[in-house]
Write a protein that holds these residues in place. Structure first.
Motif, short mmCIF file in Angstrom:
data_model
loop_
_atom_site.label_atom_id
_atom_site.label_comp_id
_atom_site.label_asym_id
_atom_site.label_seq_id
_atom_site.Cartn_x
_atom_site.Cartn_y
_atom_site.Cartn_z
N PHE A 45 0.83 -1.20 0.00
CA PHE A 45 0.00 0.00 0.00
C PHE A 45 0.87 1.25 0.00
O PHE A 45 0.67 2.17 -0.81
CB PHE A 45 -0.92 -0.02 1.22
CG PHE A 45 -1.69 1.24 1.43
CD1 PHE A 45 -2.75 1.57 0.62
CD2 PHE A 45 -1.36 2.10 2.48
CE1 PHE A 45 -3.47 2.75 0.82
CE2 PHE A 45 -2.06 3.27 2.68
CZ PHE A 45 -3.12 3.60 1.86
N VAL A 46 1.86 1.29 0.88
CA VAL A 46 2.74 2.45 1.00
C VAL A 46 3.57 2.63 -0.27
O VAL A 46 3.70 3.75 -0.79
CB VAL A 46 3.64 2.32 2.25
CG1 VAL A 46 4.74 3.37 2.27
CG2 VAL A 46 2.79 2.43 3.51
N ILE A 47 4.10 1.55 -0.81
CA ILE A 47 4.88 1.63 -2.04
C ILE A 47 4.00 2.10 -3.20
O ILE A 47 4.42 2.93 -4.02
CB ILE A 47 5.53 0.27 -2.35
CG1 ILE A 47 6.61 -0.03 -1.31
CG2 ILE A 47 6.11 0.23 -3.76
CD1 ILE A 47 7.09 -1.48 -1.31
N GLY A 48 2.76 1.59 -3.26
CA GLY A 48 1.84 2.03 -4.30
C GLY A 48 1.57 3.52 -4.25
O GLY A 48 1.52 4.19 -5.29
N GLY A 53 2.87 8.93 -6.84
CA GLY A 53 3.20 10.33 -6.64
C GLY A 53 2.62 10.95 -5.39
O GLY A 53 2.63 12.17 -5.24
N PHE A 54 2.09 10.12 -4.50
CA PHE A 54 1.53 10.63 -3.24
C PHE A 54 2.51 10.40 -2.10
O PHE A 54 3.27 9.44 -2.11
CB PHE A 54 0.21 9.92 -2.91
CG PHE A 54 -0.88 10.19 -3.90
CD1 PHE A 54 -1.61 11.35 -3.83
CD2 PHE A 54 -1.14 9.28 -4.92
CE1 PHE A 54 -2.61 11.61 -4.75
CE2 PHE A 54 -2.14 9.53 -5.85
CZ PHE A 54 -2.88 10.69 -5.77
N ASP A 55 2.47 11.29 -1.13
CA ASP A 55 3.30 11.14 0.06
C ASP A 55 2.65 10.09 0.97
O ASP A 55 1.54 10.32 1.47
CB ASP A 55 3.40 12.48 0.79
CG ASP A 55 4.12 12.39 2.12
OD1 ASP A 55 4.78 11.35 2.39
OD2 ASP A 55 4.04 13.36 2.89
N PRO A 56 3.31 8.93 1.18
CA PRO A 56 2.72 7.91 2.05
C PRO A 56 2.40 8.43 3.45
O PRO A 56 1.47 7.97 4.10
CB PRO A 56 3.78 6.81 2.10
CG PRO A 56 4.55 6.99 0.84
CD PRO A 56 4.56 8.47 0.60
#
Length: 79
Positions: A45-48, A53-56
């Motif tokens: 999820f975090v890698i995705g 282009g989103f900040d996890p």
């Protein structure tokens, strides 16, 4: 950087925790191997988010650590 880990072998967790510390990380033992699937799914999820282009950090809020446990690999989360 916090490195989340799961494992059933206390000796192995200790060795890996020391390796994490040696490179400047903080080991966080989150449970036994029966929890590893959850850990892998969260990592995906975090890698995705990062690849999209989103900040996890915007989706996974920062929770201040309890300094008495920070870096303590002997204490595991019993969530």
């Amino acid at each position: 950087m916090t490195v989340a880990m799961c494992g059933d072998d206390a000796t192995a967790l200790h060795v890996v925790g020391e390796l994490v510390r040696d490179v400047g990380g903080v080991p966080a033992t989150l449970g036994t191997l029966d929890r590893v699937r959850q850990l892998e799914e969260v990592a995906g999820f975090v890698i995705g988010l990062a690849f999209a282009g989103f900040d996890p950090g915007s989706a996974v809020p920062h929770v201040p650590s309890n300094n008495s446990r920070a870096g303590s690999q002997e204490q595991a989360c019993n969530c």
